[in-house]
Design a protein around this motif. Structure first.
Motif, PDB file in Angstrom:
ATOM      1  N   SER A   1      54.670 108.349  31.761  1.00  0.00           N
ATOM      2  CA  SER A   1      53.298 108.230  31.273  1.00  0.00           C
ATOM      3  C   SER A   1      52.742 106.886  31.709  1.00  0.00           C
ATOM      4  CB  SER A   1      53.252 108.356  29.749  1.00  0.00           C
ATOM      5  OG  SER A   1      53.987 107.311  29.142  1.00  0.00           O
ATOM      6  N   SER A   2      51.414 106.810  31.745  1.00  0.00           N
ATOM      7  CA  SER A   2      50.765 105.546  32.097  1.00  0.00           C
ATOM      8  C   SER A   2      49.372 105.523  31.499  1.00  0.00           C
ATOM      9  CB  SER A   2      50.682 105.378  33.625  1.00  0.00           C
ATOM     10  OG  SER A   2      49.935 106.432  34.197  1.00  0.00           O
ATOM     11  N   GLY A   3      48.837 104.316  31.332  1.00  0.00           N
ATOM     12  CA  GLY A   3      47.529 104.160  30.716  1.00  0.00           C
ATOM     13  C   GLY A   3      46.399 104.661  31.578  1.00  0.00           C
ATOM     14  N   SER A   4      46.565 104.576  32.892  1.00  0.00           N
ATOM     15  CA  SER A   4      45.544 105.064  33.818  1.00  0.00           C
ATOM     16  C   SER A   4      46.196 106.023  34.799  1.00  0.00           C
ATOM     17  CB  SER A   4      44.865 103.897  34.531  1.00  0.00           C
ATOM     18  OG  SER A   4      45.830 103.075  35.159  1.00  0.00           O
TER      19      SER A   4
ATOM     20  N   GLY B   1      49.247 110.871  32.977  1.00  0.00           N
ATOM     21  CA  GLY B   1      48.469 109.677  33.271  1.00  0.00           C
ATOM     22  C   GLY B   1      47.271 109.560  32.343  1.00  0.00           C
ATOM     23  N   GLY B   2      46.583 108.436  32.435  1.00  0.00           N
ATOM     24  CA  GLY B   2      45.340 108.247  31.714  1.00  0.00           C
ATOM     25  C   GLY B   2      45.454 108.161  30.210  1.00  0.00           C
ATOM     26  N   GLN B   3      46.584 107.696  29.712  1.00  0.00           N
ATOM     27  CA  GLN B   3      46.788 107.704  28.264  1.00  0.00           C
ATOM     28  C   GLN B   3      45.955 106.668  27.516  1.00  0.00           C
ATOM     29  OE1 GLN B   3      48.461 110.313  26.784  1.00  0.00           O
ATOM     30  NE2 GLN B   3      48.182 110.905  28.923  1.00  0.00           N
ATOM     31  N   ALA B   4      45.297 105.797  28.221  1.00  0.00           N
ATOM     32  CA  ALA B   4      44.357 104.861  27.594  1.00  0.00           C
ATOM     33  C   ALA B   4      42.912 105.248  27.889  1.00  0.00           C
ATOM     34  CB  ALA B   4      44.628 103.442  28.085  1.00  0.00           C
ATOM     35  N   MET B   5      42.725 106.484  28.350  1.00  0.00           N
ATOM     36  CA  MET B   5      41.403 106.892  28.824  1.00  0.00           C
ATOM     37  C   MET B   5      40.848 108.091  28.071  1.00  0.00           C
ATOM     38  SD  MET B   5      42.206 106.302  32.886  1.00  0.00           S
ATOM     39  CE  MET B   5      40.553 106.647  33.448  1.00  0.00           C
ATOM     40  N   GLY B   6      41.229 108.219  26.809  1.00  0.00           N
ATOM     41  CA  GLY B   6      40.625 109.238  25.955  1.00  0.00           C
ATOM     42  C   GLY B   6      40.890 110.664  26.381  1.00  0.00           C
ATOM     43  N   GLU B   7      39.811 111.444  26.488  1.00  0.00           N
ATOM     44  CA  GLU B   7      39.929 112.877  26.743  1.00  0.00           C
ATOM     45  C   GLU B   7      40.662 113.182  28.043  1.00  0.00           C
ATOM     46  OE1 GLU B   7      37.030 116.808  27.204  1.00  0.00           O
ATOM     47  OE2 GLU B   7      36.231 114.941  26.385  1.00  0.00           O
ATOM     48  N   ALA B   8      40.431 112.371  29.060  1.00  0.00           N
ATOM     49  CA  ALA B   8      41.109 112.604  30.338  1.00  0.00           C
ATOM     50  C   ALA B   8      42.621 112.485  30.177  1.00  0.00           C
ATOM     51  CB  ALA B   8      40.615 111.605  31.382  1.00  0.00           C
TER      52      ALA B   8
ATOM     53  N   ASP C   1      44.268 113.000  27.318  1.00  0.00           N
ATOM     54  CA  ASP C   1      44.711 114.147  26.515  1.00  0.00           C
ATOM     55  C   ASP C   1      44.908 115.368  27.404  1.00  0.00           C
ATOM     56  OD1 ASP C   1      44.537 112.569  24.259  1.00  0.00           O
ATOM     57  OD2 ASP C   1      42.559 113.334  23.669  1.00  0.00           O
ATOM     58  N   THR C   2      43.978 115.565  28.314  1.00  0.00           N
ATOM     59  CA  THR C   2      44.080 116.702  29.234  1.00  0.00           C
ATOM     60  C   THR C   2      45.308 116.564  30.122  1.00  0.00           C
ATOM     61  OG1 THR C   2      41.683 117.015  29.264  1.00  0.00           O
ATOM     62  CG2 THR C   2      42.922 117.936  31.107  1.00  0.00           C
TER      63      THR C   2
ATOM     64  N   PHE D   1      48.051 114.904  29.508  1.00  0.00           N
ATOM     65  CA  PHE D   1      49.264 115.104  28.715  1.00  0.00           C
ATOM     66  C   PHE D   1      49.515 116.589  28.461  1.00  0.00           C
ATOM     67  CE2 PHE D   1      51.267 115.780  24.560  1.00  0.00           C
ATOM     68  CZ  PHE D   1      52.495 115.182  24.792  1.00  0.00           C
ATOM     69  N   ASN D   2      48.489 117.315  28.075  1.00  0.00           N
ATOM     70  CA  ASN D   2      48.652 118.745  27.788  1.00  0.00           C
ATOM     71  C   ASN D   2      49.057 119.525  29.038  1.00  0.00           C
ATOM     72  OD1 ASN D   2      48.035 118.495  25.044  1.00  0.00           O
ATOM     73  ND2 ASN D   2      45.828 118.703  25.407  1.00  0.00           N
ATOM     74  N   GLU D   3      48.514 119.133  30.173  1.00  0.00           N
ATOM     75  CA  GLU D   3      48.888 119.797  31.424  1.00  0.00           C
ATOM     76  C   GLU D   3      50.348 119.506  31.770  1.00  0.00           C
ATOM     77  OE1 GLU D   3      46.036 118.359  34.236  1.00  0.00           O
ATOM     78  OE2 GLU D   3      44.486 119.816  33.633  1.00  0.00           O
ATOM     79  N   ALA D   4      50.758 118.249  31.583  1.00  0.00           N
ATOM     80  CA  ALA D   4      52.151 117.890  31.873  1.00  0.00           C
ATOM     81  C   ALA D   4      53.096 118.621  30.917  1.00  0.00           C
ATOM     82  CB  ALA D   4      52.335 116.386  31.753  1.00  0.00           C
ATOM     83  N   LYS D   5      52.711 118.707  29.643  1.00  0.00           N
ATOM     84  CA  LYS D   5      53.557 119.374  28.650  1.00  0.00           C
ATOM     85  C   LYS D   5      53.727 120.859  28.993  1.00  0.00           C
ATOM     86  CE  LYS D   5      54.092 119.971  23.662  1.00  0.00           C
ATOM     87  NZ  LYS D   5      53.503 119.686  22.322  1.00  0.00           N
ATOM     88  N   ALA D   6      52.653 121.494  29.452  1.00  0.00           N
ATOM     89  CA  ALA D   6      52.725 122.906  29.845  1.00  0.00           C
ATOM     90  C   ALA D   6      53.654 123.087  31.037  1.00  0.00           C
ATOM     91  CB  ALA D   6      51.323 123.424  30.163  1.00  0.00           C
ATOM     92  N   LYS D   7      53.609 122.150  31.972  1.00  0.00           N
ATOM     93  CA  LYS D   7      54.486 122.232  33.141  1.00  0.00           C
ATOM     94  C   LYS D   7      55.947 122.034  32.735  1.00  0.00           C
ATOM     95  CE  LYS D   7      51.023 120.586  36.459  1.00  0.00           C
ATOM     96  NZ  LYS D   7      50.607 119.484  37.357  1.00  0.00           N
ATOM     97  N   VAL D   8      56.186 121.133  31.776  1.00  0.00           N
ATOM     98  CA  VAL D   8      57.551 120.919  31.275  1.00  0.00           C
ATOM     99  C   VAL D   8      58.079 122.189  30.633  1.00  0.00           C
ATOM    100  CG1 VAL D   8      58.958 119.704  29.569  1.00  0.00           C
ATOM    101  CG2 VAL D   8      57.279 118.435  30.928  1.00  0.00           C
ATOM    102  N   SER D   9      57.252 122.798  29.787  1.00  0.00           N
ATOM    103  CA  SER D   9      57.659 124.017  29.098  1.00  0.00           C
ATOM    104  C   SER D   9      58.004 125.124  30.080  1.00  0.00           C
ATOM    105  CB  SER D   9      56.535 124.469  28.154  1.00  0.00           C
ATOM    106  OG  SER D   9      56.919 125.606  27.422  1.00  0.00           O
ATOM    107  N   ALA D  10      57.196 125.266  31.127  1.00  0.00           N
ATOM    108  CA  ALA D  10      57.441 126.294  32.125  1.00  0.00           C
ATOM    109  C   ALA D  10      58.702 126.016  32.925  1.00  0.00           C
ATOM    110  CB  ALA D  10      56.239 126.395  33.057  1.00  0.00           C
ATOM    111  N   ALA D  11      58.937 124.736  33.252  1.00  0.00           N
ATOM    112  CA  ALA D  11      60.102 124.369  34.049  1.00  0.00           C
ATOM    113  C   ALA D  11      61.411 124.489  33.268  1.00  0.00           C
ATOM    114  CB  ALA D  11      59.954 122.938  34.567  1.00  0.00           C
TER     115      ALA D  11
END
Length: 197
Positions: free
Chosen positions: A139-142, A174-181, A183-184, A186-196
């Motif tokens: 993860s990263s802030g930007s 990425g973008g964990q210090a950038m609000g909605e972007a 969040d999106t 993170f959710n996309e990465a989490k979905a990819k983890v679940s699928a993998a």
């Protein structure tokens, strides 16, 4: 019995997004391996001593000549290497701190890299000896992944490859210090983890 070694490094505890991605993977792995064992190594909660002149002195002193203090230093690496050698699969979770990995994770890597145990030198260059599979959660802030400013994921991938560990999947929020972007992302990465998983 299959064994998964999870290595976490974020200073944010359970609020860590990289750790949460690893949690998703580990939960799915346990569901598929109900008799499996998960070994946790949290290098933030239990940080390793950083390398010093004393550390190197212990590593380069023949066993029969090591002092008690040097033997204790050497034993740290032995424990970590025994642990990773016993694992069937490895997860590494890491945030980006100032363009790179946490110093606690770097210390872990320093102890794991040992000629003759986890890699060897040959006429054509070093060869990794661990022969394991791994998954990386970052993860990263930007949004710096795959840019010249990213010294996080490439560092992890390069080191794991160096000791013979094959990275089967890398998941980045990425973008964990950038609000909605963020969040999106993170959710996309989490979905990819679940699928993998």
């Amino acid at each position: 019995m299959a064994t998964l070694l999870r290595i976490d490094s974020s200073a944010s505890g359970e609020n860590s997004k990289s750790r949460q991605l690893a949690n998703e993977f580990v939960e799915k792995w346990i569901a598929k391996n109900p008799n499996g064992q998960v070994v946790s190594r949290d290098v933030d909660a239990n940080p390793l001593p950083h390398f010093t002149n004393e550390t190197l002195g212990a590593l380069f002193t023949p066993e029969e000549n090591r002092s008690k203090a040097q033997k204790e230093i050497f034993a740290i690496g032995d424990e970590l290497i025994d642990e990773i050698e016993a694992a069937d699969v490895i997860t590494v979770s890491a945030p980006m701190y100032n363009f790179g990995i946490p110093s606690t994770l770097k210390s872990y890597f320093d102890y794991i890299a040992r000629a003759g145990r986890t890699f060897k030198y040959t006429e054509t260059g070093p060869v990794g000896l661990l022969k394991k599979d791994a998954y990386v959660f970052a993860s990263s802030g930007s949004f710096l992944a795959e840019t010249p400013m990213d010294h996080q994921v490439p560092h992890i991938q390069t080191f794991l490859s160096f000791v013979g560990i094959f990275v089967k999947g890398t998941f980045i929020a990425g973008g964990q210090a950038m609000g909605e972007a963020g969040d999106t992302s993170f959710n996309e990465a989490k979905a990819k983890v679940s699928a993998a998983a």
